[in-house]
Scaffold this motif. Sequence first.
Motif, PDB file in Angstrom:
ATOM      1  N   ASN A 104       0.806  -1.236   0.000  1.00  0.00           N
ATOM      2  CA  ASN A 104       0.000   0.000   0.000  1.00  0.00           C
ATOM      3  C   ASN A 104       0.830   1.273   0.000  1.00  0.00           C
ATOM      4  O   ASN A 104       0.323   2.343   0.341  1.00  0.00           O
ATOM      5  CB  ASN A 104      -0.957   0.003   1.195  1.00  0.00           C
ATOM      6  CG  ASN A 104      -0.237   0.018   2.541  1.00  0.00           C
ATOM      7  OD1 ASN A 104       0.977  -0.172   2.595  1.00  0.00           O
ATOM      8  ND2 ASN A 104      -0.983   0.231   3.610  1.00  0.00           N
ATOM      9  N   VAL A 105       2.115   1.165  -0.376  1.00  0.00           N
ATOM     10  CA  VAL A 105       2.960   2.357  -0.448  1.00  0.00           C
ATOM     11  C   VAL A 105       3.447   2.543  -1.882  1.00  0.00           C
ATOM     12  O   VAL A 105       3.521   1.574  -2.657  1.00  0.00           O
ATOM     13  CB  VAL A 105       4.174   2.253   0.507  1.00  0.00           C
ATOM     14  CG1 VAL A 105       3.721   2.203   1.960  1.00  0.00           C
ATOM     15  CG2 VAL A 105       5.038   1.035   0.162  1.00  0.00           C
ATOM     16  N   PRO A 106       3.770   3.784  -2.277  1.00  0.00           N
ATOM     17  CA  PRO A 106       4.342   4.006  -3.610  1.00  0.00           C
ATOM     18  C   PRO A 106       5.597   3.155  -3.803  1.00  0.00           C
ATOM     19  O   PRO A 106       6.450   3.091  -2.914  1.00  0.00           O
ATOM     20  CB  PRO A 106       4.662   5.500  -3.604  1.00  0.00           C
ATOM     21  CG  PRO A 106       3.742   6.085  -2.582  1.00  0.00           C
ATOM     22  CD  PRO A 106       3.613   5.043  -1.524  1.00  0.00           C
ATOM     23  N   THR A 107       5.696   2.520  -4.951  1.00  0.00           N
ATOM     24  CA  THR A 107       6.770   1.557  -5.201  1.00  0.00           C
ATOM     25  C   THR A 107       7.470   1.846  -6.521  1.00  0.00           C
ATOM     26  O   THR A 107       6.815   2.064  -7.538  1.00  0.00           O
ATOM     27  CB  THR A 107       6.211   0.121  -5.224  1.00  0.00           C
ATOM     28  OG1 THR A 107       5.563  -0.156  -3.973  1.00  0.00           O
ATOM     29  CG2 THR A 107       7.319  -0.901  -5.447  1.00  0.00           C
ATOM     30  N   LEU A 108       8.793   1.838  -6.479  1.00  0.00           N
ATOM     31  CA  LEU A 108       9.624   1.950  -7.678  1.00  0.00           C
ATOM     32  C   LEU A 108      10.251   0.596  -7.938  1.00  0.00           C
ATOM     33  O   LEU A 108      10.911   0.026  -7.068  1.00  0.00           O
ATOM     34  CB  LEU A 108      10.715   3.002  -7.484  1.00  0.00           C
ATOM     35  CG  LEU A 108      11.814   3.058  -8.562  1.00  0.00           C
ATOM     36  CD1 LEU A 108      11.231   3.494  -9.906  1.00  0.00           C
ATOM     37  CD2 LEU A 108      12.947   3.991  -8.144  1.00  0.00           C
ATOM     38  N   VAL A 109      10.041   0.071  -9.128  1.00  0.00           N
ATOM     39  CA  VAL A 109      10.654  -1.181  -9.577  1.00  0.00           C
ATOM     40  C   VAL A 109      11.643  -0.845 -10.682  1.00  0.00           C
ATOM     41  O   VAL A 109      11.311  -0.098 -11.602  1.00  0.00           O
ATOM     42  CB  VAL A 109       9.581  -2.151 -10.116  1.00  0.00           C
ATOM     43  CG1 VAL A 109      10.225  -3.388 -10.749  1.00  0.00           C
ATOM     44  CG2 VAL A 109       8.627  -2.556  -9.008  1.00  0.00           C
ATOM     45  N   TYR A 110      12.868  -1.364 -10.582  1.00  0.00           N
ATOM     46  CA  TYR A 110      13.780  -1.181 -11.709  1.00  0.00           C
ATOM     47  C   TYR A 110      14.654  -2.414 -11.907  1.00  0.00           C
ATOM     48  O   TYR A 110      14.937  -3.165 -10.970  1.00  0.00           O
ATOM     49  CB  TYR A 110      14.621   0.091 -11.562  1.00  0.00           C
ATOM     50  CG  TYR A 110      15.806   0.034 -10.622  1.00  0.00           C
ATOM     51  CD1 TYR A 110      16.996  -0.609 -10.990  1.00  0.00           C
ATOM     52  CD2 TYR A 110      15.776   0.672  -9.379  1.00  0.00           C
ATOM     53  CE1 TYR A 110      18.096  -0.639 -10.151  1.00  0.00           C
ATOM     54  CE2 TYR A 110      16.868   0.656  -8.531  1.00  0.00           C
ATOM     55  CZ  TYR A 110      18.027  -0.003  -8.915  1.00  0.00           C
ATOM     56  OH  TYR A 110      19.119  -0.028  -8.077  1.00  0.00           O
TER      57      TYR A 110
END
Length: 317
Positions: free
Chosen positions: A251-257
């Motif tokens: 439920n938190v903003p997530t950055l995937v790279y």
Amino acid sequence: MAEIKIKEGKAPFKIASIDESCFTYYKIIGDLSSGLPPVVVAHGGPGAGHEYLLTFADLWRNYGLPVVFYDQIGCASSTHLQHKAGDRSFWQEQLFQDELDNLIDHLELRRDPGFHFLGQSWGGMLGAAFAARQPQGLRRLVLASALANKELATRGTKLLREQMPPDMRQALEEAEKKAEYEGPAYKEALDFYFRKHVCRAESYPPVDLLPALKNLSEDTTVYRTMNGPSPLTADGTLDKWTVISRLPKINVPTLVYNGEFDTSHDIAQVPFFELIPRVRWITFPNGGHMCHLEEGLRERILKVVGEFLTQKEVVDV
């Protein structure tokens, strides 16, 4: 420019099935009382130690974000448990979840302003599972070259292997058939794979990666039990691991790279992008699994991560 402050410590870690006293080593870059959420950074391997991720110490210098590195139990500067080698019931995800909770409580990070979490490779797998529990204090999540599912990861590895020269593919297959991983042909093939997909630095291995290689070679307990006898032969306790069903709970903003040539193939990233409610996915051109150590990408990745962790969240009215 933020002043560089470094604090090292050991968080006592009680493991119910072990009588001896254990601890988790940690290193804090910056000031936890700065008012900004610190970034807890989890390494890969399992068993690689934190040093190869020190690139992210610059989140303090450039963005004022304190950074907490730690060595997971069983490796580097934390308690080693070599007598647990091969104990498949012991070396499970839950052990590392418990350790992470213990460290966060030890450092009192759950209270305002909370904390961010960045996990690389296995550290990202752990981070996704951790975030799915909706832990108190977690603000933002970065999954760096992580995997949503081991079966997808194996499919991705197979695709990368199929691109290798025929003689190298044969060397890999023969080594796996005989369970012999020390032969020169196998090592040559593995080196080729590492240089193309693990770390594409011009000078290989880069100095920053040497501590991780040392940690993994000096004590194989965690890596061998959880992953397998070789980076390309996975038969450890993580073999059937998956976080896919838990991803919608993040439920938190997530950055995937990940990197274009990453061992963490795109097919193992798709579930993150499809199932995490608030997510952004970036694939860095020409990058490998350790793209934060590679020329031309290090500063770009720091900028992307730093800006993601410091941007103001838009609240729907």
